[in-house]
Design a protein around this motif. Structure first.
Motif, PDB file in Angstrom:
ATOM      1  N   ASN A 221      31.344  34.106  40.958  1.00 41.16           N
ATOM      2  CA  ASN A 221      30.431  33.843  39.829  1.00 41.16           C
ATOM      3  C   ASN A 221      30.777  34.642  38.565  1.00 41.16           C
ATOM      4  O   ASN A 221      30.017  34.653  37.606  1.00 41.16           O
ATOM      5  CB  ASN A 221      28.969  34.029  40.239  1.00 41.16           C
ATOM      6  CG  ASN A 221      28.665  35.442  40.686  1.00 41.16           C
ATOM      7  OD1 ASN A 221      29.438  36.362  40.421  1.00 41.16           O
ATOM      8  ND2 ASN A 221      27.541  35.627  41.352  1.00 41.16           N
ATOM      9  N   ASN A 222      31.929  35.288  38.573  1.00 41.82           N
ATOM     10  CA  ASN A 222      32.367  35.969  37.358  1.00 41.82           C
ATOM     11  C   ASN A 222      33.405  35.154  36.581  1.00 41.82           C
ATOM     12  O   ASN A 222      34.194  35.692  35.799  1.00 41.82           O
ATOM     13  CB  ASN A 222      32.910  37.362  37.687  1.00 41.82           C
ATOM     14  CG  ASN A 222      31.768  38.318  37.987  1.00 41.82           C
ATOM     15  OD1 ASN A 222      30.662  38.159  37.452  1.00 41.82           O
ATOM     16  ND2 ASN A 222      32.010  39.307  38.825  1.00 41.82           N
ATOM     17  N   ASP A 236      32.238  39.559  33.066  1.00 42.44           N
ATOM     18  CA  ASP A 236      31.874  40.762  33.835  1.00 42.44           C
ATOM     19  C   ASP A 236      33.036  41.765  33.836  1.00 42.44           C
ATOM     20  O   ASP A 236      33.626  42.070  34.885  1.00 42.44           O
ATOM     21  CB  ASP A 236      31.484  40.361  35.268  1.00 42.44           C
ATOM     22  CG  ASP A 236      30.491  41.338  35.873  1.00 42.44           C
ATOM     23  OD1 ASP A 236      30.353  42.449  35.311  1.00 42.44           O
ATOM     24  OD2 ASP A 236      29.860  41.006  36.887  1.00 42.44           O
TER      25      ASP A 236
HETATM   26 MG    MG Z   1      28.792  39.299  37.686  1.00 40.62          MG
END
Ligand code: MG
Ligand code: ADP
Ligand code: GN1
Length: 363
Positions: A221-222, A236
């Motif tokens: 999810n980055n 991130d």
């Molecule tokens: Mg993250």
């Protein structure tokens, strides 16, 4: 608990010259607090983050690293005449007095532009996985010419397995939360594998492995994808720092390559999604082959086992310390995470031969 109004007050300290309407929690990270900010027009336009300064103790270094990384990537994209650059690299906004973050006397805050028409996933298809592999290889490649010393270690020894084991041993020794007896089985399993999981540090001392600039938090999810499943941007960036190259394939296998969740309650959900591993590796090798050594290539699947082992150790250490590091959602959360990560490690071990053999094509 802070309210949307409190966040809007904080946002007045940043160079934003339009009326804002709300700031709501966003994403499910374990460390910082992330909020998406809407303008009075109803458009989601900014991301506000409270930096966890108990974990990132040197906020100046942190923001300096992020600035260095985003500027470097922007220059590379500009040199290649890449279209739509503002969706391909994060843009941070300064405070009204020109600083990269705002300190309110207690907390540190930063703001970046929300990347429009983007989305992140907690689960991916092989197609998205291949795109992610290309993106992380490209990310490492673009940062490979940063001069030595350009980036500091925002968390010293972050992915150093020997250090993580040392922390773990101290946690067992202290037994601060009185939980050692409950997890004796897991402690034994960790000890059994300790030596085999410190190969990188040994190879480094022998001069056989070098350090590179890595993302160090390549959870699935980055990555932000566009509407067509193409990668827009790696996000991130708090942990971008010098380290060993296996970190960045390792954390992707650990998260995207698991058929279950990182903290799955039902251990039967957990297994290795081989097509995801294979697709990521293919994508990654497309962009990373040019700078990887044969030794690094042969170790890539081991990277998945290593990062899963490291996460097992880190979650258990936090459980033993009484949950002082990761955000938890219930009292046994870190234990549940540890058991789920350990099960995934066992699944990866069972498929080790097959995954190692997959690398033959590039060796
Ligand atoms: Mg993250
Ligand atoms: P955390 O440390 O909490 O994981 P992230 O920076 O990864 O913080 O942000 C959490 C989530 O917010 C991401 O997974 C992504 O979905 C979303 N996000 C973060 N930054 C942006 C951005 N600039 N544009 C769009 N979405 C973003
Ligand atoms: C943390 O912030 P987030 O959720 O992306 C952690 C990672 C761990 C991950 C486990 C600074 O990442 O190292 O792998 O949780 N980040 C830090 O989910 O410790």
């Amino acid at each position: 608990m802070a309210t949307s109004k409190d966040y809007l007050q904080i946002l007045t300290n940043f160079k934003i010259d339009e009326p804002l309407a709300s700031a709501e929690p966003f994403g499910n990270g374990h460390i910082n607090d992330t909020l998406k900010v809407k303008t009075a027009q109803g458009e989601t336009k900014y991301i506000l983050q409270r930096i966890n300064h108990l974990i990132f103790k040197n906020v100046d270094m942190l923001q300096h690293n992020i600035q260095t990384v985003t500027e470097h990537i922007r220059e590379k994209l500009e040199a290649r005449n890449t279209p739509d650059i503002d969706r391909k690299v994060l843009t941070f906004l300064p405070t009204r007095d020109g600083k990269p973050y705002y300190f309110d006397g207690e907390n540190y805050w930063r703001v970046c532009l929300f990347i429009p028409r983007s989305r992140s996933f907690d689960e991916v298809t092989p197609e998205l996985s291949c795109e992610a592999g290309k993106a992380f290889g490209e990310f490492q490649s673009m940062l490979s010419d940063l001069p030595e010393g350009a980036l500091g270690e925002t968390i010293p020894n972050f992915h150093n397995m020997e250090f993580r084991l040392q922390e773990f041993h101290e946690a067992v020794e202290k037994n601060a939360a009185g939980r050692v007896d409950e997890v004796k089985d897991l402690i034994g399993e960790i000890e059994k594998r300790a030596k085999a999981m410190c190969i990188q540090e040994e190879l480094y001392r022998e001069g056989k492995l070098k350090k590179r600039t890595n993302h160090c938090d390549t959870k699935v999810n980055n990555i932000l994808f566009d509407e067509d499943g193409k990668v827009l941007c790696v996000i991130d960036l708090d942990t971008v720092m010098p380290g060993f190259v296996l970190s960045d394939i390792g954390d992707f296998i650990r998260t995207a390559g698991n058929t279950g969740a990182e903290d799955d309650e039902n251990l039967d959900n957990i297994n290795v999604n081989l097509p995801i591993f294979q697709a990521y590796t293919r994508g990654y090798m497309e962009t990373a082959k040019k700078f990887l050594t044969p030794l690094e290539i042969s170790l890539l699947p081991y990277g998945g086992r290593l990062l899963t082992y490291m996460q097992t150790v880190r979650f258990l250490t936090d459980y033993l310390n009484g949950d002082t590091y990761y955000k938890i959602h219930h009292p046994k959360h870190n234990l549940q995470r540890t058991r789920a990560q350990f099960r995934f490690l066992q699944c990866l071990e069972a498929k080790a031969e097959e995954m190692d053999a997959f690398m033959k094509e590039w060796l």
